[in-house]
Design a protein around this motif. Sequence first.
Motif, PDB file in Angstrom:
ATOM      1  N   LEU A 164       0.840  -1.193   0.000  1.00  0.00           N
ATOM      2  CA  LEU A 164       0.000   0.000   0.000  1.00  0.00           C
ATOM      3  C   LEU A 164       0.877   1.246   0.000  1.00  0.00           C
ATOM      4  N   PRO A 165       0.331   2.396  -0.365  1.00  0.00           N
ATOM      5  CA  PRO A 165       1.085   3.643  -0.196  1.00  0.00           C
ATOM      6  C   PRO A 165       1.594   3.757   1.239  1.00  0.00           C
ATOM      7  N   PRO A 166       2.779   4.314   1.440  1.00  0.00           N
ATOM      8  CA  PRO A 166       3.421   4.233   2.756  1.00  0.00           C
ATOM      9  C   PRO A 166       2.873   5.163   3.828  1.00  0.00           C
ATOM     10  N   CYS A 167       1.969   6.059   3.467  1.00  0.00           N
ATOM     11  CA  CYS A 167       1.418   6.999   4.446  1.00  0.00           C
ATOM     12  C   CYS A 167      -0.100   6.935   4.442  1.00  0.00           C
ATOM     13  N   ASP A 168      -0.671   6.868   5.623  1.00  0.00           N
ATOM     14  CA  ASP A 168      -2.118   6.838   5.821  1.00  0.00           C
ATOM     15  C   ASP A 168      -2.485   8.120   6.573  1.00  0.00           C
ATOM     16  N   HIS A 169      -3.014   9.097   5.840  1.00  0.00           N
ATOM     17  CA  HIS A 169      -3.264  10.433   6.407  1.00  0.00           C
ATOM     18  C   HIS A 169      -4.721  10.565   6.828  1.00  0.00           C
ATOM     19  N   TYR A 170      -4.944  10.939   8.099  1.00  0.00           N
ATOM     20  CA  TYR A 170      -6.284  11.033   8.662  1.00  0.00           C
ATOM     21  C   TYR A 170      -6.820  12.455   8.589  1.00  0.00           C
ATOM     22  N   ALA A 171      -8.098  12.564   8.240  1.00  0.00           N
ATOM     23  CA  ALA A 171      -8.778  13.857   8.201  1.00  0.00           C
ATOM     24  C   ALA A 171     -10.226  13.661   8.621  1.00  0.00           C
ATOM     25  N   GLY A 172     -10.706  14.511   9.533  1.00  0.00           N
ATOM     26  CA  GLY A 172     -12.058  14.329  10.059  1.00  0.00           C
ATOM     27  C   GLY A 172     -13.041  15.416   9.690  1.00  0.00           C
ATOM     28  N   SER A 173     -12.630  16.668   9.729  1.00  0.00           N
ATOM     29  CA  SER A 173     -13.545  17.775   9.443  1.00  0.00           C
ATOM     30  C   SER A 173     -13.588  18.050   7.951  1.00  0.00           C
ATOM     31  N   GLU A 174     -14.650  18.742   7.513  1.00  0.00           N
ATOM     32  CA  GLU A 174     -14.782  19.054   6.097  1.00  0.00           C
ATOM     33  C   GLU A 174     -13.586  19.872   5.599  1.00  0.00           C
ATOM     34  N   LYS A 175     -13.147  20.842   6.385  1.00  0.00           N
ATOM     35  CA  LYS A 175     -12.013  21.678   5.981  1.00  0.00           C
ATOM     36  C   LYS A 175     -10.759  20.841   5.780  1.00  0.00           C
ATOM     37  N   LEU A 176     -10.475  19.950   6.741  1.00  0.00           N
ATOM     38  CA  LEU A 176      -9.262  19.137   6.653  1.00  0.00           C
ATOM     39  C   LEU A 176      -9.365  18.090   5.553  1.00  0.00           C
ATOM     40  N   ILE A 177     -10.563  17.580   5.326  1.00  0.00           N
ATOM     41  CA  ILE A 177     -10.750  16.622   4.230  1.00  0.00           C
ATOM     42  C   ILE A 177     -10.429  17.281   2.891  1.00  0.00           C
ATOM     43  N   ARG A 178     -10.969  18.474   2.678  1.00  0.00           N
ATOM     44  CA  ARG A 178     -10.720  19.178   1.413  1.00  0.00           C
ATOM     45  C   ARG A 178      -9.229  19.468   1.236  1.00  0.00           C
ATOM     46  N   LYS A 179      -8.593  19.890   2.300  1.00  0.00           N
ATOM     47  CA  LYS A 179      -7.162  20.200   2.234  1.00  0.00           C
ATOM     48  C   LYS A 179      -6.351  18.946   1.925  1.00  0.00           C
ATOM     49  N   SER A 180      -6.721  17.829   2.543  1.00  0.00           N
ATOM     50  CA  SER A 180      -5.984  16.578   2.344  1.00  0.00           C
ATOM     51  C   SER A 180      -6.134  16.056   0.917  1.00  0.00           C
ATOM     52  N   LEU A 181      -7.353  16.135   0.388  1.00  0.00           N
ATOM     53  CA  LEU A 181      -7.575  15.672  -0.976  1.00  0.00           C
ATOM     54  C   LEU A 181      -6.861  16.552  -1.985  1.00  0.00           C
ATOM     55  N   ALA A 182      -6.821  17.850  -1.728  1.00  0.00           N
ATOM     56  CA  ALA A 182      -6.091  18.753  -2.623  1.00  0.00           C
ATOM     57  C   ALA A 182      -4.597  18.430  -2.618  1.00  0.00           C
ATOM     58  N   LEU A 183      -4.068  18.091  -1.452  1.00  0.00           N
ATOM     59  CA  LEU A 183      -2.650  17.735  -1.366  1.00  0.00           C
ATOM     60  C   LEU A 183      -2.377  16.413  -2.077  1.00  0.00           C
ATOM     61  N   GLN A 184      -3.326  15.487  -2.007  1.00  0.00           N
ATOM     62  CA  GLN A 184      -3.154  14.216  -2.720  1.00  0.00           C
ATOM     63  C   GLN A 184      -3.140  14.445  -4.227  1.00  0.00           C
ATOM     64  N   VAL A 185      -3.987  15.341  -4.705  1.00  0.00           N
ATOM     65  CA  VAL A 185      -3.962  15.687  -6.134  1.00  0.00           C
ATOM     66  C   VAL A 185      -2.600  16.250  -6.511  1.00  0.00           C
ATOM     67  N   GLN A 186      -2.029  17.067  -5.622  1.00  0.00           N
ATOM     68  CA  GLN A 186      -0.740  17.712  -5.895  1.00  0.00           C
ATOM     69  C   GLN A 186       0.415  16.717  -5.878  1.00  0.00           C
ATOM     70  N   LEU A 187       0.450  15.849  -4.868  1.00  0.00           N
ATOM     71  CA  LEU A 187       1.589  14.946  -4.696  1.00  0.00           C
ATOM     72  C   LEU A 187       1.426  13.624  -5.426  1.00  0.00           C
TER      73      LEU A 187
ATOM     74  N   PRO B  47      -0.719   9.701  -5.798  1.00  0.00           N
ATOM     75  CA  PRO B  47      -1.210   8.649  -4.899  1.00  0.00           C
ATOM     76  C   PRO B  47      -0.111   7.985  -4.085  1.00  0.00           C
ATOM     77  N   VAL B  48       0.779   8.819  -3.513  1.00  0.00           N
ATOM     78  CA  VAL B  48       1.845   8.280  -2.678  1.00  0.00           C
ATOM     79  C   VAL B  48       1.402   8.199  -1.218  1.00  0.00           C
ATOM     80  N   PHE B  49       0.214   8.702  -0.928  1.00  0.00           N
ATOM     81  CA  PHE B  49      -0.368   8.530   0.406  1.00  0.00           C
ATOM     82  C   PHE B  49      -1.870   8.356   0.264  1.00  0.00           C
ATOM     83  N   ASP B  50      -2.449   7.637   1.223  1.00  0.00           N
ATOM     84  CA  ASP B  50      -3.891   7.475   1.291  1.00  0.00           C
ATOM     85  C   ASP B  50      -4.488   8.543   2.192  1.00  0.00           C
TER      86      ASP B  50
END
Length: 336
Positions: free
Chosen positions: A20-43, A45-48
Amino acid sequence: MRALTPAEVLFDGEVQPAVLPPCDHYAGSEKLIRKSLALQVQLGPVFDVTLDCEDGAQVGQEAAHAELVASFIGGEDDRFGRVGVRIHDFQNRAWRDDVRIILRNAKKPPAYVTLPKIRSVFDAAEMVAFVEASRCELGIDAPIPCHLLIETHGALAEVFELAALPGVEALSFGLMDFVSAHNGAIPDTAMRSPGQFEHPLVRRAKLEIAAACHAHGKVASHNVSTEVRDMSVIANDAARARNEFGYTRMWSIHPAQIEPIVSAFSPRADEVAVAASILLAAQQAQWGPTRYQDTLHDRASYRYYWSVLRRAHATGRAMPAGADALFGPEASTRGS
């Protein structure tokens, strides 16, 4: 005749160990979810990204939060299909509703479902079976892997049986809850570094989980580090988890932690080059014994070097010339 790939010849008909990708990043609130998904688009699929229903939902708002989580899975920001979800634990009556709401409302199934605070094989087996029954009822084609959080005495006592369960893809260590479950017998210094790597009971738990995972071809996912300012601490924690305890994945709770974790768990460029050279030579030799720099190699060492390439692939590393062919004719440049 097409050259056979490592996956076709090195496992004697058995399923390859999970990668699996080596990092499992947790996000709970809507703000943090959006930020995390945007970072995944940028970097890439090297993290979930794990969308958190357990700690992310306010009391009494569990269903509404599950609906929010479902709205992101398969949405326009879920570019790579590497978004999972953590549901409530077995003792919380909301966990079944979490599963139903998410699988019914998400635009596509989550990459995995994380099951927290497992207390026994019975708990885990019932939850895994419910996820499977729900996806069948809803007409979802492929099984949805489950990840188990090992953070109780009961789960640690049965960790090898838990790793053997069909449908389970990974085991994660929940350090904070594990230490708290000892009611003060383990000091709070064991919740952070360097204590988390030094206390005998915590070391034992980490090693048992990793050993169980590798015995059954599952992914061992290391606990979170609470440091959010000094990223050298995160890098060191990830390196120790990998090199001393045999973990191949680690949690993140802050965006800044992602890159040091991915870097620490990624094979070095020289390791990737050696692995590719050995495996390409083996493929040319129809997977018989070969020699590389005066060292003999056979299928045992080939399996090791194949694991190096698969981990490099999962972290987005470019493959050396010709090595993409080892993943098969339809392999993409990322993932495996």
